[in-house]
Enzyme design. Structure first.
Site, PDB file in Angstrom:
ATOM      1  N   HIS A 269       1.291  12.946 -46.281  1.00 49.23           N
ATOM      2  CA  HIS A 269       1.111  11.601 -46.825  1.00 49.23           C
ATOM      3  C   HIS A 269       0.286  11.648 -48.111  1.00 49.23           C
ATOM      4  O   HIS A 269      -0.675  12.409 -48.219  1.00 49.23           O
ATOM      5  CB  HIS A 269       0.421  10.699 -45.792  1.00 49.23           C
ATOM      6  CG  HIS A 269       1.170  10.581 -44.507  1.00 49.23           C
ATOM      7  ND1 HIS A 269       2.164   9.649 -44.307  1.00 49.23           N
ATOM      8  CD2 HIS A 269       1.094  11.295 -43.359  1.00 49.23           C
ATOM      9  CE1 HIS A 269       2.656   9.789 -43.088  1.00 49.23           C
ATOM     10  NE2 HIS A 269       2.016  10.771 -42.496  1.00 49.23           N
TER      11      HIS A 269
ATOM     12  N   ASP B  27       3.384   3.650 -48.314  1.00 50.12           N
ATOM     13  CA  ASP B  27       2.623   4.372 -47.289  1.00 50.12           C
ATOM     14  C   ASP B  27       1.128   4.367 -47.609  1.00 50.12           C
ATOM     15  O   ASP B  27       0.721   4.743 -48.706  1.00 50.12           O
ATOM     16  CB  ASP B  27       3.174   5.806 -47.255  1.00 50.12           C
ATOM     17  CG  ASP B  27       2.468   6.719 -46.270  1.00 50.12           C
ATOM     18  OD1 ASP B  27       1.667   6.226 -45.469  1.00 50.12           O
ATOM     19  OD2 ASP B  27       2.755   7.931 -46.306  1.00 50.12           O
TER      20      ASP B  27
ATOM     21  N   HIS C 262      -3.704  23.517 -43.335  1.00 47.86           N
ATOM     22  CA  HIS C 262      -2.878  22.338 -43.135  1.00 47.86           C
ATOM     23  C   HIS C 262      -2.963  21.450 -44.362  1.00 47.86           C
ATOM     24  O   HIS C 262      -4.008  21.338 -45.003  1.00 47.86           O
ATOM     25  CB  HIS C 262      -3.315  21.531 -41.913  1.00 47.86           C
ATOM     26  CG  HIS C 262      -2.566  20.239 -41.768  1.00 47.86           C
ATOM     27  ND1 HIS C 262      -1.220  20.182 -41.510  1.00 47.86           N
ATOM     28  CD2 HIS C 262      -2.982  18.943 -41.892  1.00 47.86           C
ATOM     29  CE1 HIS C 262      -0.821  18.926 -41.458  1.00 47.86           C
ATOM     30  NE2 HIS C 262      -1.872  18.154 -41.690  1.00 47.86           N
TER      31      HIS C 262
END
Length: 447
Positions: free
Chosen positions: A260, A87, A256
């Site tokens: 990832h 990723d 937040h």
């Protein structure tokens, strides 16, 4: 979704769990637990006759909000990994992702200080974050209401599966909010990206039947601004302020954390798996390049770093790996009963027609001599009103007549060439006259 569209009965669903293996032909696939913003995120270890491929899936390394199985990854690295696919979404961000625990602490501070209603917008798939909001709301004496179709559906399923827990008596409906003191209300809603028909967007437009923003409300956007949505989100925030709400979002508070991995976590994935080849995935092309550069920094040679875009094929064999012939990928357009039969050229024509309109030139010619028998008639659709621009239409007709008159006698039956000449002449004329580019369709009818 399958049940909603009446497809559940004809779908073969297989339940998988971390460390389970699956045999597919000559491949053996092991599922590896990884932390992400959704429950039960999995990476893949794909064992093949040539070697092992590791696919990270969407992941981060956060021991407080879901454990990534580093031991299994390191075990594969010790035995040898042919290629790692990892990723790349947050490769531009240095350091480590913020621990999920910090988000819970920020939510606690907000819930404790706010005297009015608190509304938290979050992705409906982020069950862990939803649980954090529920826990914080309950801790400070608030009742919880869920808002938005996908939010209600996901939370119901998550509760049925044991992923989400709301204490008995602490959930209220939107209809019960009016009878509950504002200081005891917390609403968890969809719409953090200002999607046009989402609940929070409708609330910000004062278009929601049950929730009206008022002075004293606090709205929390517990998500990042996804590129491309910034303008819509800031417009929504402005509207919420106009109605008297206080709005808290990522740029002004730690409410937040991404699902990832940041740079140091990406490096750790590379060091644990020790791949021979590295293929960065999941990101814009610049992310793939930067991820490849990161891999080179920790020792992988440039010739073993594979940058590929969607549709490119990489072939592995006993001699190594190389790029092969690409395949067609992307969205498939479903048009009526046709699936994939409408290509780029047709879509381009449709866009052109919708933006500029259509002009049909209808002319009847003698099949033997090519002499004009009738017309030309010009029909405009979505271009101009023939009643408002009679001079323009008449001049277009004159241009067609000139083309027909100037054709040599022996060449008057060359219909394709005449059509091409009429099309180009009228396109130039319309651009010069009114700076518009309609689709021009000459029709020559021989009789």
């Amino acid at each position: 979704k399958l049940k909603e569209h009446q497809l559940l009965g004809q779908t073969d669903l297989r339940l998988i769990a971390p460390k389970e293996t699956l045999e597919l032909g000559s491949f053996t696939i092991e599922f590896i637990r990884v932390a992400h913003s959704i429950p039960d995120g999995m990476g893949l270890a794909i064992q093949t006759p040539l070697g092992t491929f590791i696919h990270s899936g969407d992941f981060k390394i956060d021991q407080t909000g879901g454990v990534t199985d580093l031991n299994t990854l390191a075990g594969y690295g010790a035995r040898g990994v042919l290629a790692l696919l990892s990723d790349s979404t947050n490769v531009e961000r240095e350091g480590y992702t913020i621990p999920e625990k910090r988000i819970g602490e920020s939510l606690d501070q907000i819930m404790r200080k706010c005297e009015g209603r608190v509304m938290v917008a979050v992705f409906a798939s982020n069950i862990y974050r939803i649980q954090q909001v529920v826990d914080s709301a309950v801790r400070y004496g608030r009742q919880v209401a869920f808002n938005g179709k996908s939010m209600i559906t996901n939370c119901r399923i998550a509760r049925e599966l044991g992923y989400l827990h709301v204490p008995p008596g602490r959930e209220i409906t939107l209809g019960e909010m009016a009878q509950t003191p504002d200081s005891q209300v917390a609403v968890i809603t969809t719409g953090s990206q200002a999607e046009p028909m989402s609940s929070l967007t409708r609330i910000a437009r004062d278009d929601h039947r049950q929730i009206k923003i008022k002075k004293g409300d606090t709205v929390i956007l517990s998500s990042r601004f996804i590129p491309g949505n910034e303008r819509a989100i800031t417009g929504m925030i402005d509207n919420l302020y106009r109605f008297g709400a206080e709005v808290i979002y990522e740029r002004v508070s730690e409410i937040h954390v991404s699902g990832h991995a940041y740079q140091e976590e990406l490096k750790l994935m590379l060091r644990l798996t020790q791949p021979r080849y590295f293929l960065p995935i999941h990101g814009e092309y610049r992310h793939l390049v930067k991820h490849a550069q990161l891999a080179h920094e920790i020792g992988l040679p440039w010739e073993n770093l594979l940058l590929a875009e969607n549709g490119q094929v990489i072939r592995f064999d006993r001699e190594g790996c190389r790029f092969s012939d690409p395949v067609e990928v992307g969205r498939v357009f479903v048009d009526g009963k046709g699936v994939g039969d409408v290509g780029d050229l047709i879509l381009r024509d449709r866009r052109h027609l919708s933006n500029e309109g259509l002009v049909v030139v209808l002319t009847v010619l003698n099949n033997q001599t090519g002499d004009l028998l009738s017309g030309p008639e010009i029909i405009s659709r979505g271009f101009i009103s023939e009643e408002e621009y009679p001079e323009l239409i008449q001049e277009a007709k004159n241009r067609v007549l000139e083309i027909l008159a100037q054709r040599p006698v022996e060449d008057r039956k060359n219909w394709p060439e005449i059509q091409k000449e009429i099309r180009k002449a009228l396109q130039r004329y319309f651009v010069k006259s009114i700076e518009r580019r309609p689709v021009v369709l000459p029709l020559l009818i021989p009789m």
